[in-house]
Enzyme design. Structure first.
Site, PDB file in Angstrom:
ATOM      1  N   GLY A   1       0.826  -1.201   0.000  1.00 47.71           N
ATOM      2  CA  GLY A   1       0.000   0.000   0.000  1.00 47.71           C
ATOM      3  C   GLY A   1       0.858   1.248   0.000  1.00 47.71           C
ATOM      4  O   GLY A   1       1.985   1.239   0.505  1.00 47.71           O
TER       5      GLY A   1
ATOM      6  N   GLN B   1       2.968   9.900   1.088  1.00 47.58           N
ATOM      7  CA  GLN B   1       4.257   9.200   1.074  1.00 47.58           C
ATOM      8  C   GLN B   1       5.102   9.552  -0.153  1.00 47.58           C
ATOM      9  O   GLN B   1       6.291   9.255  -0.181  1.00 47.58           O
ATOM     10  CB  GLN B   1       4.052   7.683   1.133  1.00 47.58           C
ATOM     11  CG  GLN B   1       3.483   7.220   2.468  1.00 47.58           C
ATOM     12  CD  GLN B   1       3.352   5.713   2.499  1.00 47.58           C
ATOM     13  OE1 GLN B   1       2.366   5.158   2.044  1.00 47.58           O
ATOM     14  NE2 GLN B   1       4.376   5.045   3.018  1.00 47.58           N
TER      15      GLN B   1
ATOM     16  N   CYS C   1       6.442  -0.029   7.183  1.00 41.87           N
ATOM     17  CA  CYS C   1       5.971   1.067   6.351  1.00 41.87           C
ATOM     18  C   CYS C   1       7.090   1.490   5.411  1.00 41.87           C
ATOM     19  O   CYS C   1       8.243   1.585   5.821  1.00 41.87           O
ATOM     20  CB  CYS C   1       5.566   2.239   7.250  1.00 41.87           C
ATOM     21  SG  CYS C   1       5.029   3.704   6.357  1.00 41.87           S
ATOM     22  N   LEU C   2       6.732   1.743   4.164  1.00 44.33           N
ATOM     23  CA  LEU C   2       7.731   2.162   3.183  1.00 44.33           C
ATOM     24  C   LEU C   2       8.388   3.483   3.583  1.00 44.33           C
ATOM     25  O   LEU C   2       9.504   3.775   3.163  1.00 44.33           O
ATOM     26  CB  LEU C   2       7.082   2.295   1.798  1.00 44.33           C
ATOM     27  CG  LEU C   2       6.559   0.987   1.191  1.00 44.33           C
ATOM     28  CD1 LEU C   2       5.733   1.275  -0.056  1.00 44.33           C
ATOM     29  CD2 LEU C   2       7.706   0.033   0.874  1.00 44.33           C
TER      30      LEU C   2
ATOM     31  N   HIS D   1      -3.949   1.333   8.054  1.00 44.10           N
ATOM     32  CA  HIS D   1      -2.590   1.901   7.988  1.00 44.10           C
ATOM     33  C   HIS D   1      -2.531   3.066   6.992  1.00 44.10           C
ATOM     34  O   HIS D   1      -1.991   4.133   7.297  1.00 44.10           O
ATOM     35  CB  HIS D   1      -1.621   0.780   7.586  1.00 44.10           C
ATOM     36  CG  HIS D   1      -0.185   1.208   7.422  1.00 44.10           C
ATOM     37  ND1 HIS D   1       0.831   0.677   8.182  1.00 44.10           N
ATOM     38  CD2 HIS D   1       0.392   2.096   6.570  1.00 44.10           C
ATOM     39  CE1 HIS D   1       1.982   1.243   7.806  1.00 44.10           C
ATOM     40  NE2 HIS D   1       1.749   2.097   6.817  1.00 44.10           N
ATOM     41  N   GLU D   2      -3.112   2.847   5.801  1.00 45.55           N
ATOM     42  CA  GLU D   2      -3.017   3.873   4.745  1.00 45.55           C
ATOM     43  C   GLU D   2      -3.899   5.084   5.045  1.00 45.55           C
ATOM     44  O   GLU D   2      -3.510   6.219   4.786  1.00 45.55           O
ATOM     45  CB  GLU D   2      -3.367   3.276   3.381  1.00 45.55           C
ATOM     46  CG  GLU D   2      -2.489   2.107   2.934  1.00 45.55           C
ATOM     47  CD  GLU D   2      -0.998   2.403   2.928  1.00 45.55           C
ATOM     48  OE1 GLU D   2      -0.612   3.588   2.795  1.00 45.55           O
ATOM     49  OE2 GLU D   2      -0.213   1.460   3.091  1.00 45.55           O
TER      50      GLU D   2
ATOM     51  N   HIS E   1      -2.196   7.405   7.220  1.00 47.75           N
ATOM     52  CA  HIS E   1      -1.256   8.299   6.525  1.00 47.75           C
ATOM     53  C   HIS E   1      -1.939   9.595   6.081  1.00 47.75           C
ATOM     54  O   HIS E   1      -1.325  10.660   6.088  1.00 47.75           O
ATOM     55  CB  HIS E   1      -0.678   7.619   5.272  1.00 47.75           C
ATOM     56  CG  HIS E   1       0.528   6.769   5.542  1.00 47.75           C
ATOM     57  ND1 HIS E   1       1.684   7.259   6.093  1.00 47.75           N
ATOM     58  CD2 HIS E   1       0.778   5.456   5.285  1.00 47.75           C
ATOM     59  CE1 HIS E   1       2.579   6.283   6.200  1.00 47.75           C
ATOM     60  NE2 HIS E   1       2.061   5.180   5.720  1.00 47.75           N
TER      61      HIS E   1
HETATM   62 ZN    ZN Z   1       2.924   3.320   5.669  1.00 47.84          ZN
END
Ligand code: ZN
Length: 158
Positions: A47, A52, A91-92, A133-134, A137
Site C-alpha cells: 500500500g 508518502q 511502512c515504506l 494503515h493507509e 497516513h
Molecule cells: Zn505506511
C-alpha cells in the site's frame, strides 16, 4: 513522471492532514499511475498513500498481490470498524522498522474510485489492516505512533 521518491519519517509532509480530492482529472490519474509504479518498484510494499510521495491528497493505492489489486482509493471514509487484530507491520516511509500494531479486525470503508463512482469495501484481515494503515497516513499518523512492541525482521510486507 513515473517513479516518485518515497518520503521517509522525519519529513513533516507525513505529519499533515491530506486534502480531499475534489475533481478526478488528468493530474489525479497521472498521480495514481506514478503511485502504482512507485509501489510496485519497492517489490514488497502492499500500500502507498499520496503523502508518502509528498502529495497531500486523500489518495491510496493498495495491492495485496492476491489478484484483486490494484485498488485506487480516493477520499476514503471509515463507515464501520469492529474488533481488533494484532500483527507485525512496517511502512515504506519507515524503512527497516517493524512492530506489532493493533488494528480493527474489520473495516467498512466507502471511497471514490478513478471512474468517480462511490464504492464500499467490507474488509477483514490484511486488507482491513492495510486500509487502516493507509488511511492513517492521510491524517498524518504513522504506524510507529501505534506500535505495541518493536520486532527484529529483515523483510516484512507493509
Ligand atoms: Zn505506511
Amino acid at each position: 513522471m513515473g517513479i516518485r521518491n518515497i518520503v521517509t519519517e522525519g519529513d513533516e509532509v507525513l505529519r499533515k492532514r491530506s486534502k480531499e480530492v475534489s475533481e478526478i482529472n488528468d493530474r489525479i490519474r497521472e498521480l495514481f499511475e506514478d503511485m502504482k509504479e512507485t509501489l510496485y518498484k519497492t517489490g514488497n510494499g502492499i500500500g502507498l498513500a499520496a503523502p508518502q510521495v509528498g502529495i497531500l491528497k486523500r489518495m491510496i493505492v493498495i495491492d495485496l498481490g492476491d489478484g484483486n489489486g490494484p485498488m485506487e482509493i480516493i477520499n476514503p471514509v471509515i463507515l464501520e470498524q469492529q474488533g481488533e487484530q494484532v500483527e507485525v507491520e512496517g511502512c515504506l516511509s519507515v524503512p527497516g522498522v517493524f512492530g506489532e500494531v493493533k488494528r480493527p479486525a474489520r473495516m467498512v470503508v466507502e471511497y471514490t474510485n478513478l471512474k468517480g463512482k462511490k464504492v464500499k469495501v467490507d474488509a477483514t484481515d490484511l486488507l482491513a489492516r492495510c486500509l487502516s494503515h493507509e488511511i492513517d497516513h492521510l491524517d498524518g499518523i504513522l504506524f510507529t505512533d501505534k506500535v505495541i512492541r518493536y520486532v527484529e525482521l529483515s523483510e516484512e510486507k507493509e
